[in-house]
Design a protein around this motif. Structure first.
Motif, mmCIF file in Angstrom:
data_model
loop_
_atom_site.group_PDB
_atom_site.id
_atom_site.type_symbol
_atom_site.label_atom_id
_atom_site.label_comp_id
_atom_site.label_asym_id
_atom_site.label_seq_id
_atom_site.Cartn_x
_atom_site.Cartn_y
_atom_site.Cartn_z
ATOM 1 N N ILE A 122 7.005 -2.626 -8.246
ATOM 2 C CA ILE A 122 6.325 -1.586 -7.958
ATOM 3 C C ILE A 122 6.709 -0.948 -6.519
ATOM 4 O O ILE A 122 6.755 0.386 -6.156
ATOM 5 N N GLY A 123 6.849 -1.861 -5.569
ATOM 6 C CA GLY A 123 6.943 -1.432 -4.298
ATOM 7 C C GLY A 123 8.504 -1.011 -4.231
ATOM 8 O O GLY A 123 8.432 0.032 -3.293
ATOM 9 N N THR A 124 9.349 -1.375 -4.968
ATOM 10 C CA THR A 124 10.855 -0.981 -4.876
ATOM 11 C C THR A 124 10.779 0.582 -5.438
ATOM 12 O O THR A 124 11.304 1.600 -4.859
ATOM 13 N N VAL A 125 9.785 0.745 -6.563
ATOM 14 C CA VAL A 125 9.540 2.112 -6.861
ATOM 15 C C VAL A 125 8.913 3.140 -5.802
ATOM 16 O O VAL A 125 9.680 4.354 -5.587
ATOM 17 N N ILE A 126 8.113 2.723 -5.131
ATOM 18 C CA ILE A 126 7.558 3.514 -3.947
ATOM 19 C C ILE A 126 8.633 3.660 -2.903
ATOM 20 O O ILE A 126 8.726 4.612 -2.283
ATOM 21 N N LEU A 127 9.366 2.653 -2.830
ATOM 22 C CA LEU A 127 10.522 2.572 -1.727
ATOM 23 C C LEU A 127 11.355 3.727 -2.092
ATOM 24 O O LEU A 127 12.124 4.522 -1.230
#
Length: 541
Positions: free
Chosen positions: A265-270
């Motif tokens: 999920i963090g990579t999506v936000i990134l």
């Protein structure tokens, strides 16, 4: 215009560096945020706390960097504007008389004020923006490539849509920018003519009629500015719409990969953040490029003035007037088919005193303009001590010959300044000039005496007092050849005769007087009296 960056290379380099720092802090912050989100999802409190310190450090760095960015960029823009105006001033004032008079003086004012502001806003500012976003965009793309080459490739392909925007708007922006500068100049012209004509407008009560000219120019400029800003808004809106579409596509692809467990999920936000920076960079690029291209005609116009050749005279020989000035078969016309001088012949000997008379419009003023080096496109010859005028250094010539006109310009400063014009002279020479010109005669009636203020264009002085000041300007400089073009016409007959007599008595001065006052008792004191008729000079004494 990059010449100004070279002049302030260190400041420009520092501004560029800080601009890059402010832009790259955003992608770095996105990476830190990605790690924070992943630590939160994983329940890793230690990792989360560590990231908080990094985020605080980046926030502090960003705040300092943005302050320094504003400081250095605004400092450079201030120097850019200042030096550009100075160079334009020099370029305009270097022009020869004929070239200078091709444009209304209000247009020059508009160029120095409005065109410089336009260039500062639409050329200088976008330079820093492009430099900063260039690094930010490259860094964002590099980080995306590390995390997911697929998403990075999708972002690049989608961003290609952004490059369609500049091609749509560039031509129109250039056109509207040129129109805007043209209407600004026209408004300046209308304002100047109204201010100069205030007495006439008031005397004939025609303000409502004359105001129409100003109102039309004002409306045209307002409409032009509205269309220009509307075009810029259209450019920004199109860029924003394209950016939203691409961001949606990024969410779609990245969200699908997260659901399949391929990325966190963090990579999506990134990726959403990074693509926001990447997309914003592309959008800003698409907005700045049309502005920079649109400035090209304005830059060309200003550069032509700054780098102009100056006076049409290109001679380099040092002038002298030890023996005579010889004019042979002189022809001149302002417009094709309308000759003013039709074959003048005249010799003026050193220390000689001449008077020139003739009907209004016969060419007297034109003749002395040529004699003093105002126009170079004449036929025939004007020789100072045997050297053709066009071969002489014209600036040096003006140390030898000076013309005192009927209407003289007075600066809004003191009498002393208007005589010395910023130069220093021995007090004895200054006092002598005051006496010979008759300025000392009216000083007691002026508050402050020689240091009293003259007012705008000599508003605090009479016409005669202004002519005396103009005469003092020449006398204090020890001019060899003085030409009076009705130069004492605004002075009463008795005073004018007294001043002329003093000039006639100056043994080393060569004097040419254009006057209608020969009949007032000075005829016998001139060596020769000349008359001009149908563009030719003949001697009547």
């Amino acid at each position: 215009m990059f010449r100004y960056m070279k002049r302030h290379f260190i400041l420009a380099l520092l501004a560029l560096f800080i601009s890059i720092i402010t832009q790259i802090t955003a992608p770095i912050s996105a990476v830190l945020e990605q790690n924070m989100i992943d630590f939160i999802v994983q329940g890793d409190m230690e990792g989360f706390r560590k990231m908080l310190w990094y985020v605080a450090l980046i926030a502090l760095t960003t705040g300092v960097a943005y302050y320094l960015k504003a400081l250095t960029e605004n400092r450079f823009k201030a120097r850019f504007t200042e030096e550009l105006r100075n160079d334009l001033y020099d370029g305009i004032m270097r022009k020869g008389t004929a070239d200078f008079q091709d444009q209304d003086t209000a247009e020059y004012i508009s160029i120095i004020n409005n065109d410089v502001d336009t260039l500062t806003a639409n050329f200088s500012s976008p330079i820093w923006t492009l430099a900063g976003i260039g690094f930010s965009t490259v860094l964002s793309l590099s980080i995306m490539l590390v995390y997911s080459p697929l998403l990075a490739a999708a972002a690049v392909l989608c961003s290609l849509l952004s490059f369609l925007v500049p091609t749509i708007f560039t031509k129109q922006i250039k056109k509207k920018l040129v129109e805007k500068t043209m209407y600004e100049a026209d408004l300046s012209v209308r304002l100047k003519e109204a201010l100069n004509g205030h007495d006439t407008i008031s005397a004939f009560r025609v303000l409502d009629k004359i105001r129409i000219r100003f109102s039309e120019a004002n409306r045209a400029l307002a409409n032009s500015y509205y269309k220009f800003t509307l075009l810029l808004a259209g450019l920004e809106n199109c860029s924003a719409v394209v950016g939203k579409i691409i961001k949606f596509i990024t969410f779609l692809i990245a969200g699908g990969m997260a659901m399949k467990g391929q990325i966190s999920i963090g990579t999506v936000i990134l990726f959403v953040s990074l693509y926001g920076f990447f997309s914003s960079g592309i959008m800003l690029f698409s907005q700045c490029v049309p502005l920079l291209r649109g400035c090209k005609p304005v830059i060309s116009k200003l550069t032509a003035i700054i780098d102009g050749g100056g006076d049409t005279f290109t001679g380099s020989r040092k002038p002298s007037f030890s023996h005579e000035i010889r004019v042979t078969d002189l022809h001149f016309q302002y417009k094709e088919g309308f000759p003013v001088l039709t074959g003048c012949d005249l010799s003026i000997n050193k220390k000689e005193k001449l008077a020139l008379v003739g009907a209004s419009g016969c060419g007297k003023s034109t003749f002395i303009k040529l004699l003093s080096g105002n126009y170079s496109d004449y036929q025939g010859g004007i020789c100072y001590d045997g050297v053709e005028l066009r071969q002489l250094d014209i600036l040096e010539l003006r140390k030898i010959v000076t013309v005192i006109h009927q209407n003289t310009h007075i600066f809004n400063d003191t009498i002393r300044y208007n005589i010395c014009l910023g130069e220093e002279f021995p007090e004895e020479d200054f006092e002598n000039a005051l006496r010979l010109s008759g300025v000392d005669g009216f000083l007691p009636s002026v508050t402050g005496g020689v240091d009293g203020l003259c007012g705008e264009d000599g508003a605090n002085l009479s016409g005669g007092q202004k002519q005396r000041i103009a005469l003092a300007r020449a006398l204090v400089r020890g001019i060899d050849f003085l030409i009076l073009d009705e130069g004492v016409s605004a002075i009463d007959v008795e005073s004018a005769n007294a001043i002329e007599q003093d000039l006639l008595d100056m043994e080393n001065l060569t004097l040419l007087t254009i006057t209608h006052r020969i009949k007032d008792g000075l005829l016998g004191d001139y060596d020769r009296v000349l008359t001009m008729d149908e563009g030719r000079v003949t001697e009547i004494k």
